[in-house]
Design an enzyme around this catalytic site. Structure first.
Site, PDB file in Angstrom:
ATOM      1  N   ARG A 154       0.852  -1.171   0.000  1.00 53.75           N
ATOM      2  CA  ARG A 154       0.000   0.000   0.000  1.00 53.75           C
ATOM      3  C   ARG A 154       0.889   1.222   0.000  1.00 53.75           C
ATOM      4  NH1 ARG A 154       2.347   2.029   3.634  1.00 53.75           N
ATOM      5  NH2 ARG A 154       0.853   3.728   3.514  1.00 53.75           N
TER       6      ARG A 154
ATOM      7  N   ARG B  22      -7.600  -0.678  -6.825  1.00 57.96           N
ATOM      8  CA  ARG B  22      -7.895   0.408  -5.882  1.00 57.96           C
ATOM      9  C   ARG B  22      -8.121   1.686  -6.686  1.00 57.96           C
ATOM     10  NH1 ARG B  22      -4.185   1.176  -0.753  1.00 57.96           N
ATOM     11  NH2 ARG B  22      -6.123   2.018   0.116  1.00 57.96           N
TER      12      ARG B  22
ATOM     13  N   ASP C  82      -2.472  10.807  -2.206  1.00 66.16           N
ATOM     14  CA  ASP C  82      -2.827   9.732  -3.138  1.00 66.16           C
ATOM     15  C   ASP C  82      -3.284  10.267  -4.477  1.00 66.16           C
ATOM     16  OD1 ASP C  82      -3.302   8.641  -0.212  1.00 66.16           O
ATOM     17  OD2 ASP C  82      -2.887   6.944  -1.528  1.00 66.16           O
TER      18      ASP C  82
ATOM     19  N   ASN D  58      -5.942  12.150   0.571  1.00 68.82           N
ATOM     20  CA  ASN D  58      -5.003  11.399   1.384  1.00 68.82           C
ATOM     21  C   ASN D  58      -5.786  10.603   2.411  1.00 68.82           C
ATOM     22  OD1 ASN D  58      -2.132  10.827   1.867  1.00 68.82           O
ATOM     23  ND2 ASN D  58      -2.503  11.738   3.863  1.00 68.82           N
ATOM     24  N   LYS D  59      -5.067   9.816   3.212  1.00 70.76           N
ATOM     25  CA  LYS D  59      -5.721   8.941   4.174  1.00 70.76           C
ATOM     26  C   LYS D  59      -6.789   9.670   4.987  1.00 70.76           C
ATOM     27  CE  LYS D  59      -5.254   5.617   4.385  1.00 70.76           C
ATOM     28  NZ  LYS D  59      -6.143   4.815   3.498  1.00 70.76           N
TER      29      LYS D  59
HETATM   30  C1  LIG Z   1       3.432   7.832  -0.172  1.00 73.18           C
HETATM   31  S1  LIG Z   1       1.773   7.601  -0.535  1.00 73.18           S
HETATM   32  C2  LIG Z   1       1.162   7.081   0.983  1.00 73.18           C
HETATM   33  C3  LIG Z   1      -0.304   7.355   1.136  1.00 73.18           C
HETATM   34  O1  LIG Z   1      -1.066   6.164   0.845  1.00 73.18           O
HETATM   35  C4  LIG Z   1      -1.740   5.797   2.023  1.00 73.18           C
HETATM   36  O2  LIG Z   1      -2.953   5.167   1.806  1.00 73.18           O
HETATM   37  P1  LIG Z   1      -3.028   3.537   1.900  1.00 73.18           P
HETATM   38  O3  LIG Z   1      -2.278   3.137   3.124  1.00 73.18           O
HETATM   39  O4  LIG Z   1      -4.535   3.263   1.976  1.00 73.18           O
HETATM   40  O5  LIG Z   1      -2.421   3.031   0.608  1.00 73.18           O
HETATM   41  C5  LIG Z   1      -1.950   7.109   2.740  1.00 73.18           C
HETATM   42  O6  LIG Z   1      -2.984   7.867   2.146  1.00 73.18           O
HETATM   43  C6  LIG Z   1      -0.601   7.722   2.554  1.00 73.18           C
HETATM   44  O7  LIG Z   1      -0.507   9.091   2.766  1.00 73.18           O
END
Ligand SMILES: CSC[C@H]1O[C@H](OP(=O)(O)O)[C@H](O)[C@@H]1O
Length: 349
Positions: A51, A94, A240, A250-251
């Protein structure tokens, strides 16, 4: 206790397969799994075994190249057609991180002029490797730009894991912390646990401890109190998908922190490579937001914590409006002020 080991790479091309650090097992176990089929890759991305926007782009690119090696008795035209089908399949794993489709489209484009199937197969592998090599250097540059903003002794708050294992190496939001640790620059990081998947508690703390970074874990609901009581100097997060005007997905929980940064009058930084920008979208309302399995919210480590039958809303991302973002830190430099204008400049618009 601090660790001095380097952080392992999240994904590696092995010619006959892909080697992947299974991020669902961290921090309790460091487990590498081998991916041999495009379905293995799709499942690993969807299950968050890999991820992080750049890391899923790199992995998907290797998955496409790997799948193409198995194509048999096809003309070059039929090869390209099947590659498009596999691109679409991997893109469905995704929806939010644009790096996934960016990397896949880059591979498809790389064989546009290929005359033979063998030439196409070789090109796909080289292009996928190149994406990973470039991302490592890009993240190092992002780390240097970000570190220029942080004085010795700064206290930073971050969310999720925008770290080395979410990219080729170094990370984006975490890149300055890894570089600072190598240079004895004293930065203190507060990591939000990041419900429901706990990327902060499980991955960011683990990763930063590996580099000997001073990291403190907090729960998500401690953010405002921590900023007030601990004197957080700035917030830095990953991304993202960033649209043409600078709105940033983002998250989930990132928007909360941006609102807190404004309330406390501290900088809110987004760190991301150009491959995370999607300038075909004008603003954040156009970004597809992934909604994930309700069990991620009703269970913790597989143990049910909410009653059977309760309704659940589980968006994996939120969108921070551009006016809450102090600067976007990219390999091309630090974008601030009129973010839309600065973004157009780095894309030569
Ligand atoms: C360096 S990009 C990381 C970015 O992706 C994460 O989401 P996920 O863990 O669901 O893939 C999160 O938004 C991070 O900031």
């Amino acid at each position: 206790m601090t660790y001095t080991k380097t952080v392992p790479q999240s994904v590696e091309w092995k010619n006959t397969h892909i080697s992947l650090l299974d991020q669902t097992k961290l921090p309790l176990e460091t487990v590498f799994i081998d991916l041999f089929t495009i379905e293995d890759v799709w499942d690993s991305i969807t299950a968050l075994k890999v991820r992080g926007a750049p890391a899923i782009g790199i992995t998907a690119a290797y998955g496409l190249a790997l799948s193409a090696q198995s194509y048999k008795s096809l003309s070059i035209a039929e090869f390209k057609e099947k590659l498009n089908q596999d691109r679409d399949y991997l893109a469905s794993s995704r929806p939010t991180a644009v790096n996934l489709i960016w990397a896949l489209n880059r591979l498809v484009a790389s064989i546009e002029c290929a005359k033979t199937v063998n030439e196409a197969k070789t090109t796909l592998i080289h292009e996928a490797i190149q994406i990973q090599v470039e991302d490592e250097e890009v993240c190092r540059q992002i780390g240097e730009h970000a570190l220029s903003l942080f004085k010795d002794g700064y206290k930073l708050l971050t969310i999720c894991n925008a770290g080395s294992i979410a990219t080729a190496r170094f990370g984006t939001a975490l890149a300055p912390f890894h570089l600072a640790a190598q240079r004895n620059v004293n930065l203190k990081v507060f990591a939000s646990e990041t419900r429901p998947i706990l990327q902060g508690a499980r991955l960011t703390t683990w990763e930063l401890l590996q580099s000997g970074v001073d990291v403190t874990l907090i729960t998500d609901n401690m953010a405002a109190h921590t900023i007030a009581v601990k004197g957080i100097d700035a917030i830095i997060v990953g991304a993202d998908r960033i649209t043409a005007n600078g709105d940033t997905a983002n998250k989930i929980g990132t928007y909360n922190l941006a609102l807190l940064a404004k309330a406390f009058g501290i900088p809110f930084y987004v760190a991301a490579p150009k491959s995370t920008f999607d300038i075909s979208l004008q603003n954040g309302s156009e970004i597809p937001i992934e909604e994930r399995n309700p069990d991620e919210v009703t269970h913790i480590s597989g143990v049910r914590v909410a009653p059977e039958g309760v309704q659940v809303y589980n968006p994996a991302f939120d969108v921070t409006p551009n006016d809450l973002i102090t600067a976007i830190i990219t390999e091309a430099g630090i974008l601030q002020g009129d973010l839309g204008l600065e973004i157009r400049k780095i894309f030569g618009e």
